[in-house]
Write a protein that holds these residues in place. Structure first.
Motif, PDB file in Angstrom:
ATOM      1  N   LYS C   4      20.316   1.578   2.507  1.00 15.41           N
ATOM      2  CA  LYS C   4      19.760   1.243   3.815  1.00 15.41           C
ATOM      3  C   LYS C   4      18.859   2.373   4.323  1.00 15.41           C
ATOM      4  N   VAL C   8      14.821   2.329   5.164  1.00 16.70           N
ATOM      5  CA  VAL C   8      14.241   2.726   6.448  1.00 16.70           C
ATOM      6  C   VAL C   8      13.214   3.837   6.251  1.00 16.70           C
ATOM      7  N   ALA C  11       9.980   2.451   4.734  1.00 10.93           N
ATOM      8  CA  ALA C  11       9.151   1.691   5.683  1.00 10.93           C
ATOM      9  C   ALA C  11       8.472   2.630   6.679  1.00 10.93           C
ATOM     10  N   VAL C  12       9.250   3.556   7.242  1.00 13.37           N
ATOM     11  CA  VAL C  12       8.663   4.475   8.215  1.00 13.37           C
ATOM     12  C   VAL C  12       7.629   5.366   7.531  1.00 13.37           C
ATOM     13  N   ALA C  14       5.821   4.724   4.857  1.00 10.09           N
ATOM     14  CA  ALA C  14       4.602   3.973   4.532  1.00 10.09           C
ATOM     15  C   ALA C  14       3.772   3.742   5.791  1.00 10.09           C
ATOM     16  N   GLY C  15       4.452   3.459   6.900  1.00 10.77           N
ATOM     17  CA  GLY C  15       3.726   3.268   8.162  1.00 10.77           C
ATOM     18  C   GLY C  15       3.083   4.558   8.632  1.00 10.77           C
ATOM     19  N   ALA C  16       3.848   5.651   8.582  1.00 11.31           N
ATOM     20  CA  ALA C  16       3.325   6.932   9.046  1.00 11.31           C
ATOM     21  C   ALA C  16       2.188   7.424   8.148  1.00 11.31           C
ATOM     22  N   GLY C  17       2.306   7.151   6.845  1.00  8.60           N
ATOM     23  CA  GLY C  17       1.245   7.547   5.909  1.00  8.60           C
ATOM     24  C   GLY C  17      -0.084   6.909   6.284  1.00  8.60           C
ATOM     25  N   LEU C  18      -0.023   5.640   6.665  1.00  5.29           N
ATOM     26  CA  LEU C  18      -1.257   4.959   7.084  1.00  5.29           C
ATOM     27  C   LEU C  18      -1.808   5.591   8.356  1.00  5.29           C
ATOM     28  N   LEU C  19      -0.885   5.997   9.248  1.00  2.85           N
ATOM     29  CA  LEU C  19      -1.324   6.636  10.487  1.00  2.85           C
ATOM     30  C   LEU C  19      -2.128   7.894  10.188  1.00  2.85           C
ATOM     31  N   LEU C  21      -3.630   8.707   7.257  1.00  2.82           N
ATOM     32  CA  LEU C  21      -4.839   8.490   6.448  1.00  2.82           C
ATOM     33  C   LEU C  21      -5.833   7.534   7.104  1.00  2.82           C
ATOM     34  N   GLY C  22      -5.366   6.729   8.056  1.00  3.75           N
ATOM     35  CA  GLY C  22      -6.271   5.801   8.729  1.00  3.75           C
ATOM     36  C   GLY C  22      -6.681   4.649   7.833  1.00  3.75           C
ATOM     37  N   GLN C  23      -7.676   3.908   8.288  1.00  2.00           N
ATOM     38  CA  GLN C  23      -8.202   2.790   7.503  1.00  2.00           C
ATOM     39  C   GLN C  23      -9.680   3.060   7.257  1.00  2.00           C
ATOM     40  N   PRO C  24     -10.193   2.578   6.126  1.00  4.66           N
ATOM     41  CA  PRO C  24     -11.595   2.861   5.813  1.00  4.66           C
ATOM     42  C   PRO C  24     -12.536   2.298   6.882  1.00  4.66           C
ATOM     43  N   GLY C 205      -4.365 -21.129   6.012  1.00  6.92           N
ATOM     44  CA  GLY C 205      -3.733 -21.989   6.985  1.00  6.92           C
ATOM     45  C   GLY C 205      -3.146 -23.216   6.326  1.00  6.92           C
TER      46      GLY C 205
END
Lengths: 200, 171, 207
Positions: C4, C8, C11-12, C14-19, C21-24, C205
């Protein structure tokens, strides 16, 4: 860079083969999760088994993180993906009606198909009901066409646009929200487990 | 976690479902769908019985007449796969049995009636909302569509609001 | 460590990593797509002949929007009827590209093709559908449609400059801005505008 265009590279037939295979994996995952059984699904709405919420939000954050990481590395062009257009009011009204049908019938369309596949008579009847309900919608749509087409029609609208935040911030917030919901779900389940023990 | 549950751990099942959803985006550029295939097949069945009626219904015309063969669409192929995949998993787990799943205090007949009724209500809501839990909540949710998130919370709100009134069906 | 906690943390993380590095952004994405886009540009799939644009404007079934990337002074001297002036900065705004309907043909225009090509790349990266460039730009258009007394070529014209001296700032009142289709035999051109659709996928859809 993906998304791929299988129809152009391998042809229409192969594309359909891939659709069937994707469906197989989808149906397999739903059945594994216990979603072929209406009692597991309905239990969500009596807070006894929060399986629906756990599976759904785990699936959403898994796919979301994969999509935006793949976008970051240039493996997938997130701008090229289909984003369900926002028809806010028909979506909310339809969602409320859908939710009522969900708890009355015990299934949603995908799970009903899995139930049907494992020979549950209630699942088969639910699918029959779905077809009837869709037919009734078709018969009544002309009376509310304007509402259906225009009410809250924002076209392609994403949460980052609504909130005015960068996509990565929204992704992070969704992950945190899902984890908070999982924590709450575990607590609620423990509560009902204790309560049932007390009663027995 | 419920250790006696014969089903997969819900979080693991969620990861599996999420990977399938991601694969769908990579392969096709869109997510999963379930209700659309049912709509196409149901529409085609109506068309078969009363083809004249189709022409009078703007809904059926747009559903069936936009291509040469309304059943030659990914929606139909995908739900064929869903049924096969559900069957495989059910067979592996020994869950394929002709039976009616119901709450402990209602008769089979009552369950059948409410299954059809629930299906009708859901079917109506699906078309009104332009999608179901697969195509809206899961697929639209993962790409952060605002309307899909609104739909998702509306589904939970509708179900929780109704749950009290049908509690005898399930408890 | 139990499963567990690993879940956790994953997930956190992976989310923080994106924060972090940002998005292209648009230019990262453009750089990524550039080989694919250059291939389309070099094979001349998207440059439409002036005669095709003229024919499109007389076709009832197809809506056409013309965007002119040139400077304001060039635009005032001469532009095609119904053309709208935009800058490369404007079209780089996501909100601008989003307003464009996928049910129309969009034609980008500059003095030759240089700026229009740059604009085409930016808008293609944003998945704008039915996007084309006027082959040869305004200079080719004037060459083709202005009468000899209405155009005076400028010698040693540089890249992406207006190649003609025009008598005054006529804008779209210049006779060549909206030439009548010729009454003689129809002009021949290689048709490049495909039927509407394409661009971003619409297949999702539930139907």
């Amino acid at each position: 860079m993906s998304p791929l265009d299988i129809s152009a590279s391998l042809g229409h037939v192969w594309q359909n083969v891939f659709y069937v295979l994707t469906g197989v994996a989808f149906g397999f995952a739903l059945e594994r999760a216990g979603f072929g059984n209406a009692r597991n699904l309905a239990a969500q709405f009596y807070l006894k088994d929060m399986r629906v919420l756990k599976v759904m939000f785990t699936a959403i954050i898994t796919a979301m993180l994969l999509i935006f990481w793949a976008n970051l590395f240039g493996l997938l062009d997130a701008r090229a993906l289909f984003i369900n257009p926002t028809h806010l009011w028909p979506g909310i009204l339809g969602g409320l009606i859908f939710g009522i049908g969900f708890v009355v019938g015990g299934y949603c369309p995908g799970t009903a198909l899995v139930s049907l596949a494992t020979l549950k008579i209630d699942g088969m009847l639910f699918v029959l009901g779905l077809a009837i309900g869709m037919f009734l919608f078709g018969e009544s749509i002309d009376a509310m066409r304007v509402f259906w087409d225009t009410a809250g029609n924002f076209g392609e609208l994403t949460l980052p646009e609504v909130l005015g935040l960068g996509t990565e911030w929204v992704v992070f917030a969704v992950v945190l929200m899902a984890l908070a919901m999982f924590w709450g779900a575990e607590r609620v389940e423990q509560y009902f487990a204790r309560k049932n023990k007390g009663e027995n | 976690m419920n250790k006696t549950s014969p089903y997969m751990n819900p979080y693991l099942a969620g990861v599996m479902l999420g990977v399938v959803l991601f694969a769908s985006f990579v392969l096709f550029g869109h997510g999963l769908g379930a209700s659309g295939g049912v709509a196409k097949i149901a529409g085609a069945a109506i068309d078969l019985v009363t083809p004249a009626h189709t022409e009078n219904s703007s809904y059926l015309v747009s559903l069936l007449r936009s291509s040469d063969n309304p059943l030659d669409t990914w929606l139909v192929f995908e739900i064929l796969g869903v049924i096969i995949g559900g069957l495989i998993s059910g067979l592996l787990a020994g869950r394929v049995r002709l039976e009616t799943l119901r709450g402990p205090h209602i008769s089979v007949r009552t369950r059948w009636i409410f299954a059809v009724l629930g299906g009708i209500i859901t079917g109506y809501g699906v078309r009104l909302a332009r999608g179901c839990t697969s195509s809206q909540a899961l697929s639209g949710g993962a790409v952060l569509s605002a309307g899909s998130w609104a739909f998702m919370f509306a589904v939970f709100a509708g179900a929780y609001a109704m749950a009290y009134f049908v509690r005898k069906l399930w408890n | 460590m139990n499963a567990k906690i690993i879940g956790v943390l994953a997930a956190v993380g992976a989310g923080a990593g994106l924060l972090v590095l940002g998005q292209p952004n648009l230019h990262d994405r453009l750089a990524r797509l550039e080989p694919e886009l250059n291939q389309k540009i070099q094979s001349r799939q998207i440059q439409i002949d002036p005669a095709e644009l003229l024919a499109l404007r007389y076709e009832d079934q197809v809506g056409v929007r013309i965007f002119d990337l040139r400077s304001e002074s060039d635009f005032n001297l001469f532009h095609l009827t119904d053309a709208q002036r935009v800058s490369l900065e404007q079209i780089s705004e996501p909100a601008w590209a989003k307003e464009l309907s996928p049910k129309q043909v969009i034609v980008l225009v500059s003095n030759d093709e240089e700026q229009a090509t740059q604009a085409w790349k930016l808008l293609s990266t944003q998945k704008v559908a039915n996007l084309y460039i006027l082959a040869g730009g305004i200079n080719a258009w004037i060459e083709r449609y202005a009468k000899p007394d209405q155009k005076k070529p400028i010698a040693n014209c540089k890249n992406d400059q207006l190649g003609f001296r025009l008598p005054s700032s006529l804008g779209s009142r210049h006779p060549a801005a909206d030439p009548e289709p010729s009454h003689g035999p129809p002009e021949k051109f290689e048709k490049k505008v495909k039927s509407l659709g394409g661009g971003k996928r619409k297949a999702g859809g539930c139907g």
